[in-house]
Design a protein around this motif. Structure first.
Motif, short mmCIF file in Angstrom:
data_model
loop_
_atom_site.label_atom_id
_atom_site.label_comp_id
_atom_site.label_asym_id
_atom_site.label_seq_id
_atom_site.Cartn_x
_atom_site.Cartn_y
_atom_site.Cartn_z
N VAL A 68 -58.59 55.32 32.41
CA VAL A 68 -59.00 56.67 32.79
C VAL A 68 -57.84 57.66 32.72
O VAL A 68 -58.01 58.84 33.05
CB VAL A 68 -59.62 56.69 34.20
CG1 VAL A 68 -60.86 55.83 34.25
CG2 VAL A 68 -58.62 56.26 35.27
N TYR A 69 -56.66 57.21 32.28
CA TYR A 69 -55.49 58.10 32.25
C TYR A 69 -55.73 59.30 31.35
O TYR A 69 -55.51 60.45 31.73
CB TYR A 69 -54.26 57.32 31.79
CG TYR A 69 -52.97 58.11 31.89
CD1 TYR A 69 -52.21 58.07 33.05
CD2 TYR A 69 -52.52 58.89 30.84
CE1 TYR A 69 -51.03 58.79 33.16
CE2 TYR A 69 -51.35 59.62 30.94
CZ TYR A 69 -50.61 59.57 32.10
OH TYR A 69 -49.45 60.30 32.20
N ALA A 70 -56.20 59.06 30.13
CA ALA A 70 -56.45 60.17 29.19
C ALA A 70 -57.56 61.08 29.69
O ALA A 70 -57.52 62.30 29.46
CB ALA A 70 -56.80 59.62 27.81
N LEU A 71 -58.57 60.51 30.35
CA LEU A 71 -59.62 61.34 30.94
C LEU A 71 -59.04 62.28 31.97
O LEU A 71 -59.38 63.47 32.02
CB LEU A 71 -60.67 60.43 31.58
CG LEU A 71 -61.80 61.12 32.36
CD1 LEU A 71 -62.77 61.78 31.40
CD2 LEU A 71 -62.52 60.12 33.24
N CYS A 72 -58.14 61.79 32.80
CA CYS A 72 -57.50 62.64 33.81
C CYS A 72 -56.60 63.68 33.17
O CYS A 72 -56.50 64.82 33.67
CB CYS A 72 -56.70 61.77 34.78
SG CYS A 72 -57.72 60.71 35.83
N MET A 73 -55.95 63.35 32.06
CA MET A 73 -55.13 64.33 31.35
C MET A 73 -56.00 65.44 30.78
O MET A 73 -55.65 66.63 30.86
CB MET A 73 -54.35 63.64 30.23
CG MET A 73 -53.44 64.57 29.46
SD MET A 73 -52.46 63.67 28.24
CE MET A 73 -51.64 65.05 27.40
N ALA A 74 -57.15 65.07 30.22
CA ALA A 74 -58.06 66.08 29.69
C ALA A 74 -58.59 66.97 30.82
O ALA A 74 -58.73 68.19 30.65
CB ALA A 74 -59.22 65.41 28.96
N ARG A 75 -58.87 66.37 31.95
CA ARG A 75 -59.33 67.16 33.09
C ARG A 75 -58.26 68.14 33.54
O ARG A 75 -58.56 69.32 33.81
CB ARG A 75 -59.72 66.23 34.25
CG ARG A 75 -60.13 66.96 35.51
CD ARG A 75 -60.48 66.01 36.63
NE ARG A 75 -60.79 66.73 37.85
CZ ARG A 75 -61.12 66.16 39.01
NH1 ARG A 75 -61.18 64.83 39.08
NH2 ARG A 75 -61.38 66.90 40.06
N ALA A 76 -57.01 67.68 33.63
CA ALA A 76 -55.93 68.57 34.04
C ALA A 76 -55.80 69.75 33.10
O ALA A 76 -55.63 70.91 33.52
CB ALA A 76 -54.62 67.79 34.10
N ALA A 77 -55.86 69.48 31.79
CA ALA A 77 -55.75 70.55 30.81
C ALA A 77 -56.92 71.51 30.91
O ALA A 77 -56.74 72.74 30.87
CB ALA A 77 -55.65 69.96 29.41
N HIS A 78 -58.13 70.97 30.98
CA HIS A 78 -59.33 71.81 31.02
C HIS A 78 -59.32 72.72 32.24
O HIS A 78 -59.56 73.93 32.14
CB HIS A 78 -60.57 70.93 31.02
CG HIS A 78 -61.86 71.67 30.85
ND1 HIS A 78 -62.58 72.14 31.91
CD2 HIS A 78 -62.54 72.06 29.74
CE1 HIS A 78 -63.66 72.76 31.48
NE2 HIS A 78 -63.66 72.72 30.16
N GLU A 79 -59.01 72.15 33.40
CA GLU A 79 -58.99 72.96 34.61
C GLU A 79 -57.85 73.97 34.58
O GLU A 79 -58.00 75.11 35.05
CB GLU A 79 -58.88 72.05 35.83
CG GLU A 79 -60.14 71.21 36.05
CD GLU A 79 -60.00 70.22 37.19
OE1 GLU A 79 -58.86 70.05 37.70
OE2 GLU A 79 -61.02 69.61 37.58
N GLY A 80 -56.70 73.57 34.03
CA GLY A 80 -55.59 74.51 33.91
C GLY A 80 -55.91 75.67 32.99
O GLY A 80 -55.62 76.83 33.30
N LEU A 81 -56.53 75.38 31.85
CA LEU A 81 -56.88 76.44 30.90
C LEU A 81 -57.96 77.35 31.46
O LEU A 81 -57.94 78.56 31.22
CB LEU A 81 -57.34 75.81 29.58
CG LEU A 81 -56.25 75.07 28.80
CD1 LEU A 81 -56.85 74.27 27.65
CD2 LEU A 81 -55.20 76.05 28.27
N ARG A 82 -58.89 76.78 32.22
CA ARG A 82 -59.92 77.63 32.85
C ARG A 82 -59.28 78.64 33.80
O ARG A 82 -59.71 79.79 33.90
CB ARG A 82 -60.92 76.76 33.61
CG ARG A 82 -61.88 75.96 32.76
CD ARG A 82 -62.90 76.84 32.04
NE ARG A 82 -63.67 77.69 32.94
CZ ARG A 82 -64.82 77.36 33.49
NH1 ARG A 82 -65.34 76.17 33.26
NH2 ARG A 82 -65.47 78.21 34.26
N ALA A 83 -58.23 78.19 34.52
CA ALA A 83 -57.55 79.07 35.46
C ALA A 83 -56.64 80.08 34.74
O ALA A 83 -56.56 81.24 35.15
CB ALA A 83 -56.73 78.25 36.45
#
Length: 786
Positions: free
Chosen positions: A479-494
């Motif tokens: 799930v490491y890459a999934l969490c990385m994608a989540r971090a990027a997506h949430e960061g870009l949304r902000a």
């Protein structure tokens, strides 16, 4: 250090230079030593099965069945999905779920079964539990689709996580698909498949396993119905599949089997039943709607590694413009990084990158940056110092920060299973946005140290936060890459709330579609790699990831002109179209005038089809249906279509039959039922049938369904409706979602019908008043030779 680590390490020594190779060997020894001290030996184990039923407790949507040595919880959710978990395993917490677990269906009740045992009857499915722990999934008519035999655990006597095995039986005629997409697919033959995200030691080709992107998701197709089974456990494991066989004459059927073995973690499962479309809709409602890419991301992407700096980018763009090749995005690989800082741009190679990005954007071209999780370690590295101050990096069991090896040298990795670390990591994308990048490509995010060799990075004993639960890398790895994608997506949304993020990853897990798309593996340069790339995209779509596509031409070599062109002709009909530069011949104009002309035609066709791809992406977000679909998608009862792996449906309206072997000038195509028009010639064919059609070098066979209404760009660049004549006496139709741009505004959905009225075809919009009132020009095809 085991033999596999040693082989990988010595390969690295011989391939990347002595100094770097020796670092890799030392890192492998460190991992081995850390696991030897951080993971206690399993020692003696005790086997366990559920035993006989002791007690039953009905509850909302199902209930709890207590056996002599175990406990089973069953719940049917309001979306029709069935959950069961053993030994207290609940649906949450889960990295796969999009949010809270769906509410239980209040109409579903655990009750005694007339045949013994217990059952839960819901609208779309019945679940039966035997006295000894077997779980059956049945259709509303009582036909068994899947039977889970009583599981078995092996528990260390001295304590620790239990290994477990779950054996399942399916219909004799069933076919397996999914597991995150496999090169040997999309139909998964008999064999053992590993469930451990692994950096490719070589390019993906038919038969290769494992891959950077795996999921314990099975889509099973049978005459009696389709079902999807997801075992929500992220630990290392294997699944062994064996297709069944129907008995001839008076012979008995042999059931198909699936044997799942996991090294630990919860034994819990979700099952969805129905048509393929209904199953994927339920899956999307459970794990999240696919992220919607911006409209430009459905165009042509080209990779430049960045080693030559701004001039290299300008040369590539100028080459496309000079030769009339549509281009929508340029991806910069690791060569544009500052190797000594990490997550920053090399200002020597790219001194005026924001100005270059603005210049390209005026020409309709965006810049996309590669991002990996490895951070160069050492004082003076800004990102490293910021992360160290936040205690952001993964530590081993003794409390020391784990170090790996990548191209910059020694590196560390953020613990992206911690919410605080994800928030910090997502904020780092501000630097790339300031440099003018419009999208991001996650690479080496398994995580791995060397993209070329699949070198393991973090020891299994490394500690992770796991969002407050605390655990080690055995659970966190997948799930490491999934969490990385989540971090990027949430960061870009902000950071950029007015625009939809564009993000895709090489690795991931169930639910990754919430944050972006996938680059499935690294397909080996060669004809087997071409076939494997199609299998991977089809398999990912059936696991809920609709936005995917391989690198045209593959990796690790230089394709022949014919192979490059056939790969490109396939790629223009996949959601993610990406070509790449390389050390040798990799750009269309380097293959000669004939290939260049045919490549130009293919890329022009891609641009013409973009409104249709935009529509399919919006529909995927709303329904979970993949853009690229197997031929059996709308006719799962047609057995002959289940084994067809060399053609696919692009939405409901187009059938694409790529050329996957060298030297082919004609090919056989299996058509589903109905009338189909060959788009290049206008010839009509009636299915179901097997036909032989021309496949000259300048095109691959593409067919349009009779009655289809397809949104395309016309010669003037405006949206028009391409209507294929329906069969007389029948109506056709189509949907148009005219995306206005890259923001979050929800576009309107236009629905059209096409029918014969006397000697002419009438196209009407729902709520409209015939052809004269349509908002777009109409072009009718299929009335005669084109």
């Amino acid at each position: 250090m085991d033999g596999r680590d040693l082989v990988r390490s010595m390969r690295s020594v011989g391939s990347v230079g002595t100094a770097q190779g020796l670092r890799t060997v030392r890192a492998a020894w460190r991992r081995r030593r850390a696991d030897a001290t951080g993971l206690p030996p399993r020692g003696a184990e005790r086997a366990r099965t559920p035993g006989p039923v002791r007690e039953v407790e009905p509850g909302p949507g199902g209930g709890v069945v207590r056996f002599g040595r175990s406990e089973l919880r069953i719940r049917v959710a309001v979306n029709g999905a069935v959950f069961w978990g053993w030994d207290g395993a609940a649906p949450e917490p889960s990295y796969a779920l999009a949010g809270r677990c769906p509410d239980p269906d209040p109409r579903a009740v655990l009750e005694p079964d007339t045949n013994g045992g217990w059952r839960v009857v819901a609208e779309r499915v019945t679940v039966a539990v035997s006295w000894h722990g077997a779980v059956e999934v049945l259709t509303p008519g009582g036909v068994v689709l899947r039977r889970e035999l009583p599981p078995r655990w092996w528990e260390p006597v001295a304590g620790g996580p239990a290994r477990w095995m779950q054996r399942s039986e399916v219909r004799a005629d069933a076919r397996f698909f999914g597991l995150g997409g496999r090169a040997s697919g999309p139909r998964l033959r008999d064999g053992t498949y590993r469930l451990w995200n692994t950096g490719p030691g070589r390019g993906s080709e038919a038969g290769g396993d494992p891959f950077p992107l795996t999921m314990p998701v099975q889509l099973v197709l049978a005459d009696a119905g389709t079902h999807l089974a997801f075992h929500d456990c992220s630990w290392d494991g294997t699944v062994t599949l064996r297709e069944g066989a129907e008995g001839a004459g008076s012979g008995h059927d042999r059931a198909g089997t699936s044997e799942l073995r996991m090294d630990g973690g919860p034994l819990r499962c979700w099952v969805m039943v129905g048509t393929p479309a209904r199953v994927l809709l339920a899956w999307a409602s459970l794990t999240g709607a696919p992220a919607l890419p911006p409209a430009w991301a459905l165009g042509h992407h080209h990779v430049q590694w960045g080693d030559g700096g701004e001039q290299e980018v300008r040369r590539a763009v100028a080459g496309h413009q000079e030769h009339g090749l549509p281009l929508d995005a340029v991806h910069l690989g690791s060569g544009h990084h500052d190797a000594h800082q990490g997550f920053t741009v090399d200002r020597e190679r790219f001194p005026k990158l924001p100005a270059l990005a603005d210049e390209l954007r005026r020409d309709g071209i965006r810049l996309v940056s590669v991002v990996g999780p490895a951070v160069p370690a050492g004082d003076g590295h800004a990102v490293y110092e910021a992360g160290a101050a936040r205690d952001a990096f993964v530590r081993d069991a003794s409390g020391d920060v784990v170090r790996g090896v990548s191209w910059p040298g020694d590196v560390v990795f953020p613990d992206l299973t911690h919410p605080r670390v994800r928030a910090w990591w997502g904020g780092l994308y501000a630097e790339r946005l300031e440099q003018g990048f419009a999208g991001f490509w996650h690479d080496m995010d398994e995580p791995t140290s060397f993209a070329a060799f699949g070198e393991p990075t973090l020891p299994r004993s490394a500690r992770h936060a796991l969002d407050g639960r605390d655990g080690d890398h055995r659970e966190a790895h997948n799930v490491y890459a999934l969490c990385m994608a989540r971090a990027a997506h949430e960061g870009l949304r902000a950071l950029l709330p007015e625009e939809r993020p564009f993000l895709f990853s090489r690795s991931g897990w169930a639910g990754m579609q919430r944050y972006g798309g996938a680059l499935p593996g690294e397909a080996a340069t060669g004809w087997p790699g071409l076939r494997a790339s199609l299998a991977l995209v089809l398999g990912l779509g059936l696991c809920g990831v609709p936005y995917a596509g391989p690198d045209v031409g593959g990796t690790g070599g230089n394709p022949s002109p014919e192979l490059y062109l056939r790969w490109l002709q396939l790629g223009v009909h996949l959601p993610l179209l990406r070509t790449r530069a390389g050390a040798g011949h990799r750009e269309p104009w380097e293959f000669g005038a004939e290939v260049l002309a045919h490549a130009r035609a293919a890329l022009v066709e891609r641009r013409r089809l973009r409104p249709y791809l935009v529509t399919l992406s919006h529909l995927a977000r709303r329904t979970g249906a993949p853009c690229v679909r197997p031929l059996w998608w709308s006719a799962p009862e047609e057995r002959a279509l289940r084994d067809c792996e060399d053609a696919f449906l692009l939405g409901d309206s187009l059938l694409v039959a790529p050329v996957l072997v060298a030297g082919a000038e004609r090919r056989t195509v299996r058509l589903p039922g109905g009338r189909w028009y060959e788009t290049a010639t206008g010839r009509a064919f009636d299915g179901p049938a097997r036909i032989v059609v021309d496949a000259p070098l300048d095109r691959i066979p593409v067919f349009a369904r009779a009655g289809a209404v397809i949104p395309v760009y016309g010669e003037d660049g405006g949206l028009e409706l391409e209507v294929w004549a329906p069969v007389r006496g029948r109506a056709g139709g189509g949907t148009v979602v005219a995306d206005a741009g890259d923001g979050w505004e929800e576009p309107g959905v236009e629905r059209y019908t096409a029918r014969w009225a006397g000697s002419r075809i009438v196209v009407e919009r729902e709520g409209g008043h015939g052809t004269g009132g349509l908002p777009h020009p109409v072009r009718v095809r299929g009335l005669g030779p084109d």
